[in-house]
Design an enzyme around this catalytic site. Structure first.
Site, PDB file in Angstrom:
ATOM      1  N   HIS A   4      20.077 -30.137  14.976  1.00  0.00           N
ATOM      2  CA  HIS A   4      19.069 -29.100  15.224  1.00  0.00           C
ATOM      3  C   HIS A   4      18.470 -28.580  13.924  1.00  0.00           C
ATOM      4  O   HIS A   4      17.999 -27.444  13.871  1.00  0.00           O
ATOM      5  CB  HIS A   4      19.635 -27.942  16.057  1.00  0.00           C
ATOM      6  CG  HIS A   4      19.759 -28.275  17.512  1.00  0.00           C
ATOM      7  ND1 HIS A   4      18.688 -28.610  18.298  1.00  0.00           N
ATOM      8  CD2 HIS A   4      20.860 -28.351  18.314  1.00  0.00           C
ATOM      9  CE1 HIS A   4      19.105 -28.853  19.532  1.00  0.00           C
ATOM     10  NE2 HIS A   4      20.413 -28.717  19.564  1.00  0.00           N
TER      11      HIS A   4
ATOM     12  N   ASP B 141      10.036 -34.017  13.265  1.00  0.00           N
ATOM     13  CA  ASP B 141      10.779 -33.092  14.119  1.00  0.00           C
ATOM     14  C   ASP B 141      10.503 -31.669  13.641  1.00  0.00           C
ATOM     15  O   ASP B 141      10.354 -31.432  12.431  1.00  0.00           O
ATOM     16  CB  ASP B 141      12.283 -33.374  14.069  1.00  0.00           C
ATOM     17  CG  ASP B 141      13.052 -32.507  15.050  1.00  0.00           C
ATOM     18  OD1 ASP B 141      13.114 -32.880  16.237  1.00  0.00           O
ATOM     19  OD2 ASP B 141      13.569 -31.451  14.641  1.00  0.00           O
TER      20      ASP B 141
ATOM     21  N   GLU C 252      11.501 -27.365  14.105  1.00  0.00           N
ATOM     22  CA  GLU C 252      12.283 -26.257  14.640  1.00  0.00           C
ATOM     23  C   GLU C 252      11.324 -25.088  14.795  1.00  0.00           C
ATOM     24  O   GLU C 252      10.452 -24.867  13.937  1.00  0.00           O
ATOM     25  CB  GLU C 252      13.448 -25.892  13.728  1.00  0.00           C
ATOM     26  CG  GLU C 252      14.450 -27.013  13.505  1.00  0.00           C
ATOM     27  CD  GLU C 252      15.062 -27.552  14.795  1.00  0.00           C
ATOM     28  OE1 GLU C 252      15.197 -26.767  15.758  1.00  0.00           O
ATOM     29  OE2 GLU C 252      15.378 -28.754  14.853  1.00  0.00           O
TER      30      GLU C 252
ATOM     31  N   ASP D 269      17.330 -34.351  12.286  1.00  0.00           N
ATOM     32  CA  ASP D 269      16.898 -34.847  13.583  1.00  0.00           C
ATOM     33  C   ASP D 269      15.836 -35.933  13.436  1.00  0.00           C
ATOM     34  O   ASP D 269      15.794 -36.889  14.228  1.00  0.00           O
ATOM     35  CB  ASP D 269      16.359 -33.697  14.434  1.00  0.00           C
ATOM     36  CG  ASP D 269      17.477 -32.784  14.921  1.00  0.00           C
ATOM     37  OD1 ASP D 269      18.624 -32.991  14.511  1.00  0.00           O
ATOM     38  OD2 ASP D 269      17.185 -31.860  15.704  1.00  0.00           O
TER      39      ASP D 269
END
Length: 619
Positions: free
Chosen positions: A173, A32, A34, A178
């Protein structure tokens, strides 16, 4: 008769399809990211989190913040909680990505909305000239939509699925949280499909939406392909070429068209029509890329996007008349800039350059003895309008020479004028005007730099490039006037110069066609329209002598600009070396190259609020 003696297990390595790897023995790396926004080209990664699992057991975790190189937008901080201060001392993606790829090597990559995460990772790899491993990718969004009904899961968002499927970790998040939640979602979904007879990785990929029986039945097309770099051609019922592509490993790439990794509508349609797959083995990636371009031009396959508009290239040059204008042409002249993918792009750059050079944009036909009489205008109007007196051809000539010098890289006076105007707007706090002119100027710089860079390559009668192959050997390319003339490799332990001599001796002879200095043209007017008689202008105008630039040979001569561009990018790869050349490889001293870094920063600064809003809606 006695039973045959079985071969030892190590005697033959089974192919991927034969292995049919059980899901309990498949290693997954769930990742994952960001990021600072939604655009993989303009935004950056701020955090990577990944979990490696096999058989339900966690084998390892990978987590780090990433410094994007600029301030994180407030809207993104509100969502992720990652601030600019938090990433200030974090490593850059250049230091993080190799470690992540090593962590994920040999595993199936899994992500929730995999297109988003893979898009950012692939873009980062491309910027670093790192070859993407082309690993198998599994998207838990697609799998969830295949397994769960709308009643069970009205939304495929990670938070919703984690709650419905009882994940032990709540998404926050933040990348590692995540990724851990996605692991739980993946295991729950795999448990569901196991009840439907899906027990292997191949069966799971085939179970994804959109994979037809026709796709699965044609896996045999890839069976006889070599595990080597090259070009592949899908052929239809009448032996027509449907699609052309390149691959580092032909067998592996073509095989992906018959599993769940290729679910796009057009590709499924193409596979359904295909009757066989041809291939051309190449020495290395450069040869594969060049052969693909040439085959696309020769066959124009209907399922390649680049085949839709084969004649869409436009070039910007000066007209051959007493009062030259910037015009769009389909064939490059010696003073041309391009190619542009649309006439609109050519018009936009023409208007910017004409504004600062004082070139006329009117469509009036002017003879050698005529004068330019366009009146000055407060807004818009012809840039050649003179406040004091009408212009004759002699007074107008320096303006055209300034544009030729700009295109050829002999002077950057006009670029400096644009930059000075930006500073003036900023100093007087006209920030919107400064931003608009900054974007226009950055486009001019980028276009000029690309053309001057390709022209420098096309000018060389012969250039020999060497690139390390990563295994102690070398990949060689012979370039003549921008065209790939020969390619070869010297594996580790092979004397490299002997290979160079062999491929040079067998290389294609390239004689550049300098052609005519003029071409049939389409004049550009301020309203982007062509007058009723302008289409015949090149046949009716009074010819004059233009100061042609003998040292500026356009990249279209001897090779297509796309091919020269592929060669130029290959030369820019880390570790690339020039073995020898007939002349020094150089760009113009006063060309746009010195402003290229500024233009890149300007393009980055143009990130819009709309992209941030899109990020908010997708995350």
């Amino acid at each position: 008769m006695s039973d045959p003696v079985p071969l030892p297990a190590a005697a033959r390595q089974l192919a991927f399809d034969e292995l049919d790897t059980p899901l309990y023995a498949t290693t997954f790396v769930v990742v994952d990211l960001e990021t600072t926004g939604t655009s993989a080209d303009r935004d950056a990664i701020t955090e990577i989190g990944a979990v490696k699992v096999c058989g339900g057991e966690v084998l390892g975790e990978f987590a780090t913040l990433v410094n994007p190189g600029y301030a994180i937008p407030p809207a993104i901080v509100q969502i992720t909680g990652i601030t600019t201060a938090m990433v200030y001392e974090a490593p850059r993606i250049e230091a993080v990505l190799p470690g992540f790829l090593e962590f994920a090597a040999g595993a199936v990559l899994v992500a929730h909305n995999a297109r988003f995460d893979m898009g950012f990772l692939k873009a980062a790899a491309a910027r670093q000239e790192i070859e993407w491993p082309n690993a198998q990718v599994l998207c838990t969004v697609k799998l969830a939509r295949r397994v769960l009904t709308r009643d069970e899961a009205p939304s495929a968002k990670l938070g919703v699925l984690a709650r419905i499927l009882g994940a032990a970790t709540t998404p926050t998040h933040r990348a590692l949280d995540d990724a851990r939640a996605t692991v739980d979602v993946l295991h729950a979904l795999i448990g569901r499909v196991g009840n439907q007879g899906v027990h292997s990785l191949t069966e799971l990929l085939d179970y994804l939406p959109g994979v037809t029986g026709t796709q699965r039945a044609k896996r045999g097309f890839a069976g006889d392909l070599p595990a080597a770099p090259g070009v592949y051609l899908f052929r239809g019922p009448s032996e027509e070429v449907l699609y052309i592509g390149t691959a580092v490993n032909l067998r592996r790439r073509v095989r992906n068209y018959f599993t769940g990794s290729e679910t796009r509508g057009r590709m499924k349609e193409m596979v359904a029509l295909a009757t066989r797959v041809d291939h051309v083995v190449c020495a290395h990636g450069l040869e594969a890329g060049v052969r693909e371009l040439r085959l696309l031009a020769a066959h124009a396959p209907p399922y390649n996007r680049r085949s839709k508009f084969p004649q869409r290239g436009w070039w910007l040059t000066l007209s051959d008349e007493p009062f030259p204008r910037l015009i769009a042409v389909r064939t490059a002249t010696r003073t041309a800039v391009g190619p542009f993918t649309s006439r609109t792009d050519a018009v936009d750059m023409a208007l910017t350059v004409a504004e600062f050079a004082g070139l006329r944009t009117c469509a009036t036909r002017l003879t050698r003895t005529a004068k330019h009489t366009c009146p000055p205008a407060v807004v818009g109007g012809c840039p050649a309008a003179n406040q004091d007196a009408d212009l004759d051809a002699t007074a107008y000539a320096p303006r055209a020479h300034a544009v030729r010098d700009l295109f050829a890289g002999r002077a950057d006076t006009l670029l400096r004028a644009m930059l000075d105007r930006i500073e003036t707007h900023s100093a007087t706090e006209h920030f919107e005007a400064a931003a608009r002119l900054r974007d226009r100027t950055a486009t001019v710089v980028t276009r000029l730099h690309r053309t001057q860079r390709l022209a420098a390559m096309a000018r060389l009668a012969e250039l020999i490039i060497a690139l390390p192959d990563g295994a102690g050997g070398w990949e060689f390319s012979v370039i003549r006037h921008g065209r790939l003339a020969a390619a070869g490799t010297a594996p580790r332990g092979t004397p490299p110069m002997a290979v160079v001599d062999q491929i040079v001796a067998a290389a294609e002879t390239v004689i550049p066609d300098l052609g005519d200095a003029t071409a049939r043209t389409t004049p550009l007017t301020t309203d982007s329209a062509v007058g009723p008689d302008d289409s015949e202008w090149s046949d009716a105008h009074e010819p004059t002598s233009i100061d042609l630039l003998e040292d500026h040979i356009p990249p279209l001569r001897g090779a297509s600009p796309e091919e020269v561009g592929v060669v130029a990018r290959w030369l820019a790869k880390p570790g690339a070396r020039i073995v020898r050349t007939t002349a020094g490889y150089h760009e113009p001293l006063h060309g746009a190259g010195r402003w290229a870094a500024w233009a890149q920063r300007a393009h980055t600064a143009a990130t819009t609020k709309t992209e941030q809003e899109q990020y908010l809606s997708e995350r």
